[in-house]
Structure formats: C-alpha cells, structure tokens
Motif scaffolding. Structure first.
Motif, PDB file in Angstrom:
ATOM      1  N   HIS A   8     -22.099  27.197 -16.091  1.00 26.47           N
ATOM      2  CA  HIS A   8     -23.012  26.230 -15.503  1.00 26.47           C
ATOM      3  C   HIS A   8     -22.171  25.053 -15.007  1.00 26.47           C
ATOM      4  O   HIS A   8     -21.477  24.408 -15.792  1.00 26.47           O
ATOM      5  CB  HIS A   8     -24.031  25.757 -16.539  1.00 26.47           C
ATOM      6  CG  HIS A   8     -24.896  26.868 -17.067  1.00 26.47           C
ATOM      7  ND1 HIS A   8     -26.269  26.871 -16.938  1.00 26.47           N
ATOM      8  CD2 HIS A   8     -24.584  28.028 -17.704  1.00 26.47           C
ATOM      9  CE1 HIS A   8     -26.759  27.968 -17.476  1.00 26.47           C
ATOM     10  NE2 HIS A   8     -25.749  28.685 -17.953  1.00 26.47           N
ATOM     11  N   GLN A   9     -22.244  24.804 -13.718  1.00 22.41           N
ATOM     12  CA  GLN A   9     -21.438  23.747 -13.127  1.00 22.41           C
ATOM     13  C   GLN A   9     -22.316  22.827 -12.288  1.00 22.41           C
ATOM     14  O   GLN A   9     -23.386  23.230 -11.810  1.00 22.41           O
ATOM     15  CB  GLN A   9     -20.324  24.344 -12.268  1.00 22.41           C
ATOM     16  CG  GLN A   9     -19.392  25.271 -13.035  1.00 22.41           C
ATOM     17  CD  GLN A   9     -18.269  25.825 -12.164  1.00 22.41           C
ATOM     18  OE1 GLN A   9     -17.842  25.178 -11.206  1.00 22.41           O
ATOM     19  NE2 GLN A   9     -17.781  27.005 -12.504  1.00 22.41           N
ATOM     20  N   VAL A  10     -21.859  21.583 -12.109  1.00 24.93           N
ATOM     21  CA  VAL A  10     -22.634  20.561 -11.399  1.00 24.93           C
ATOM     22  C   VAL A  10     -21.774  19.950 -10.304  1.00 24.93           C
ATOM     23  O   VAL A  10     -20.577  19.699 -10.495  1.00 24.93           O
ATOM     24  CB  VAL A  10     -23.117  19.458 -12.365  1.00 24.93           C
ATOM     25  CG1 VAL A  10     -23.869  18.370 -11.610  1.00 24.93           C
ATOM     26  CG2 VAL A  10     -24.003  20.054 -13.452  1.00 24.93           C
ATOM     27  N   LEU A  11     -22.392  19.717  -9.153  1.00 28.02           N
ATOM     28  CA  LEU A  11     -21.749  19.060  -8.026  1.00 28.02           C
ATOM     29  C   LEU A  11     -22.619  17.888  -7.606  1.00 28.02           C
ATOM     30  O   LEU A  11     -23.838  18.014  -7.515  1.00 28.02           O
ATOM     31  CB  LEU A  11     -21.597  20.039  -6.861  1.00 28.02           C
ATOM     32  CG  LEU A  11     -20.804  19.558  -5.647  1.00 28.02           C
ATOM     33  CD1 LEU A  11     -19.327  19.461  -5.997  1.00 28.02           C
ATOM     34  CD2 LEU A  11     -21.007  20.510  -4.485  1.00 28.02           C
ATOM     35  N   THR A  12     -22.013  16.730  -7.356  1.00 27.01           N
ATOM     36  CA  THR A  12     -22.757  15.527  -6.987  1.00 27.01           C
ATOM     37  C   THR A  12     -22.624  15.249  -5.497  1.00 27.01           C
ATOM     38  O   THR A  12     -21.532  15.313  -4.942  1.00 27.01           O
ATOM     39  CB  THR A  12     -22.244  14.307  -7.775  1.00 27.01           C
ATOM     40  OG1 THR A  12     -22.422  14.550  -9.179  1.00 27.01           O
ATOM     41  CG2 THR A  12     -23.005  13.046  -7.403  1.00 27.01           C
ATOM     42  N   LEU A  13     -23.757  14.934  -4.871  1.00 21.68           N
ATOM     43  CA  LEU A  13     -23.758  14.500  -3.480  1.00 21.68           C
ATOM     44  C   LEU A  13     -23.705  12.985  -3.470  1.00 21.68           C
ATOM     45  O   LEU A  13     -24.598  12.327  -4.000  1.00 21.68           O
ATOM     46  CB  LEU A  13     -25.021  14.975  -2.756  1.00 21.68           C
ATOM     47  CG  LEU A  13     -25.298  16.480  -2.779  1.00 21.68           C
ATOM     48  CD1 LEU A  13     -26.571  16.773  -2.002  1.00 21.68           C
ATOM     49  CD2 LEU A  13     -24.143  17.240  -2.180  1.00 21.68           C
ATOM     50  N   GLY A  14     -22.649  12.426  -2.880  1.00 22.62           N
ATOM     51  CA  GLY A  14     -22.462  10.982  -2.922  1.00 22.62           C
ATOM     52  C   GLY A  14     -22.710  10.326  -1.588  1.00 22.62           C
ATOM     53  O   GLY A  14     -23.398  10.848  -0.719  1.00 22.62           O
TER      54      GLY A  14
END
Length: 406
Positions: A201-207
């Motif tokens: 389970h991985q997370v990517l942030t939109l900045g």
C-alpha cells in the motif's frame, strides 16, 4: 559557502521580481482576487494568459481558497461519459430551491488519452481519477498497459499517475482522496497478487507550486485487505471507504477505511453478512443502498443503512416511503440513487443520456418530488443511442493547477 550565497541571491531576486509584478497591478491584489473569483472558469483560463501579473494573482493560494469557498457554497452537478479514448464532462448548477425546474449544463470539458477509458471515480474535491487501459507494442511484442490519470474538469488539466515501484503484483488499484487539513489530494495505490490479496500500500501526494521529483511512499496496513470490489468505494470527509472482495468463499465482506490525513487503515463491521451494496455519502455519513437497485414509477420504498458510529460499528436501518406524488411525477423509466443533498432528501437520475435528461429530488420530510431538466445532456447521442452517464453531486470547482509533490 559561495554556492549557498548564490542560491540565496537567486531566491531574493525571484522575490523582488514577484514584488515588482505585484506592484505593477492596476488594482489592489485583494480587489483583483475578489473580481477574479466571480468569473467563469473559461474567463479565468483566459485571464491566466493575459499577463504575468494576472497569472501571479490567479496562482495565489488565497485566490484559489476564495474561489473554492464560493464554489462549496453553491456546489454543482457533474456528468461524465466516455467513448473510446475520449472522456467528456458537463456540469450544471445544482438546484437550490424547488422552483428551479430547469438548469443548463454550462461548462463542458473533454480529455483524450492514449488508451480507452475503463472506469472513472467520483469527483473528489474537484478532481476525478480515470483508469485507462489497452496494449502497447514494443519490437513486435504486445504488452498490457493500465494507467491512472487525474483530471480536473474545471481547468482541463490532467496528470498521469507515475508507476509504483514494485514487483509484487498481478494488478494495481488506485484511489483518489483528499486531506482536508493540508488541503492536498492523495492517491492510494495497492498492488494485488493472484489470490486477490493486496501486498503493498503506497501513497502519492498531489502538491502545488513548481514541479518536484515524485516518489511513492509506503503506507502501513493494519488490517487484512483483499482486493477492493469493483466500484464499491467512496470518499467522505477525509476518509476513503471501500468494500473488500471476499475470497474465502464465505461471502463475508468488510468495509475498509483509509484515513487520508493519517494514512492509516481501520475497518467497519457490516450490518449484514453479505454486502451487495452501493456506498453513498449521507450528509457526511457512510450509507449503503442495494447495489443495482433501480426505482420506477411503481416503486414504494427506499431502504438504506447508515453508519452512525464508526468506532462502535453502529448502523441504523432507514426505510423511506416514497411520497404519493411519486407516481405522477416519475415517468416510466428506471432511476438510480445518485446521492443525498440534505436531511431525508434523495437525488435520482437515469443512467443513460435520455432526451430530455432529468434529475429527481425526492424530499421525504416534505413529501415532495421535484423534476429538474438538465439542458444539454439529453442531446448526447451516439448512433441514435444514449451514452451511459455518471451523475455526481456536490462537485466543486478547484482552479488550482495540479502537480506531484515529492
């Protein structure tokens, strides 16, 4: 030491340029922000190209926040459909009073992809996650391609989600959520193997700001997570919910909860042994209605389960009797529940672009049924047939330009 001083000088120079742009504006920034925030999306896009000072104002966080606040005060209906590699969005004002019997779809946006569209998510704080897939040929060999693209129907901007770095997979599932504290969108990615269980389970942030290097980061999974079940997922008030697919033959399902802010998992016990339900946002609470259930002019009731206390796993069962005027207002077509707009008020619509295309507001407290014609949707036809239409409530216009944050 000299390198640090040079970087500091360059940073100071950029600040000076920004101040000069700021000072060259014909009106105070606060007044320009207020004016710009009242413009249409098309006008805002044009204004970005007029001059650097205008683009500077339109890129400020206080402008985006003001525009978002005004959009939240009057949310919109969002309609989505696709044909092959093209995805189309239309939006219209969301009726605010029983007197609004007709509204126009006054904003249109389309996206083209390299591969056919397979699925789309609901609107999550102004953005939509689109799954595309197909095949790519390299040196005569065919490879399967599956990607996720984040689209902003308000700006026309799209961003392809980078691939997760992993070898432990048969497939990848990606969801879109929103952190209401940091005011950032996040993508949750899960790899799954042949037995149907998720492995990573991985997370990517939109900045925001300038483009940065992108990296996925691992998220701790504290509960067993079989692969999510189709479209049975929803984002509500900072938490992403999805119904897992039971793989042990028991038919049992769990509702998995992912807190977008803390990036931690939990789960909710279901009210019934088998969960063949569609997830809805019922005024900020998770609700369940039977999946695939349609309602016609001769229907009598609507049944729903509402999660009253997630920590105690407490649900309430609600049975609503359709008002007497239901049979007179609703034509002989099948409708589905697309959401809830207020206390005991349901919204229903057709799943196809019929002409005219109508949305129905059923208020169980007032025992009223209001039919609203959405102008511009019914004309969508392909070879004489209507498109499959996805209708989303409470869509907000986010004019922030997207990018990935490392």
């Amino acid at each position: 030491m000299k390198s640090r001083r040079q970087r500091k000088d360059r940073k100071t120079s950029r600040l000076v340029e920004t101040d000069q742009q700021h000072s060259s504006l014909p009106l105070p920034v606060e007044l320009m922000i207020d004016i710009f925030s009242r413009l249409s999306l098309k006008s805002i896009a044009i204004c970005r190209c007029v001059s650097k000072p205008w683009a500077f104002v339109l890129g400020r966080s206080d402008f985006r926040d003001l525009r978002l606040t005004r959009s939240q005060a009057r949310p919109r209906l969002l309609f989505a459909f696709w044909e092959g590699n093209k995805l189309f969005f239309l939006s219209s004002p969301q009726p605010q009073s029983p007197d609004e019997m007709s509204v126009a779809a006054d904003h249109h946006m389309s996206f083209s992809f390299d591969h056919p569209v397979k699925d789309i998510s609901a609107s999550v704080h102004g953005l939509v996650c689109v799954r595309i897939g197909g095949h790519r040929f390299v040196n005569g060999r065919r490879f399967k391609v599956e990607e996720s693209v984040i689209c902003n129907p308000s700006t026309g901007q799209s961003l392809t989600v980078p691939r997760m770095k992993t070898r432990k997979r048969i497939g990848i599932v990606r969801f879109l959520g929103y952190d209401p504290v940091e005011k950032l969108h996040k993508v949750l990615g899960m790899t799954w193997i042949q037995c149907g269980r998720t492995m990573e389970h991985q997370v990517l942030t939109l900045g925001g700001g300038t483009e940065k290097a992108t990296t996925w980061r691992m998220a701790e999974c504290g509960v067993p997570c079989p692969c999510p079940e189709g479209r049975q997922n929803i984002y509500i008030s900072g938490v992403f919910y999805y119904i897992e697919a039971a793989r042990d033959g028991s038919g049992d399902h769990k509702i998995i909860c992912f807190d977008v802010r803390s990036e931690k998992y939990s789960f909710v016990k279901h009210p019934k042994r088998k969960l063949f339900h569609k997830l809805l946002d019922c005024n900020g609470k998770l609700a369940l209605v039977p999946i695939g259930k349609s309602y016609s002019f001769n229907s009598e009731t609507v049944k729903m389960w509402v999660l009253e206390d997630p920590e105690r796993h407490e649900w309430s069962k609600r049975v609503y009797r359709l008002p007497p005027m239901w049979k007179d207002v609703v034509p002989q077509e099948w409708l589905v529940i697309v959401g809830v707009t207020g206390p005991n008020e349901f919204v229903m619509s057709s799943e196809y672009s019929a002409d005219p295309f109508q949305v129905y507001y059923c208020n169980f407290d007032k025992e009223t049924v209001t039919r609203v014609v959405i102008q511009g949707v019914g004309a969508l036809r392909s070879g004489g047939m209507g498109y499959s239409i996805y209708t989303y409530l409470n869509h907000v216009e986010d004019v922030k330009l997207m990018e990935l944050q490392g």
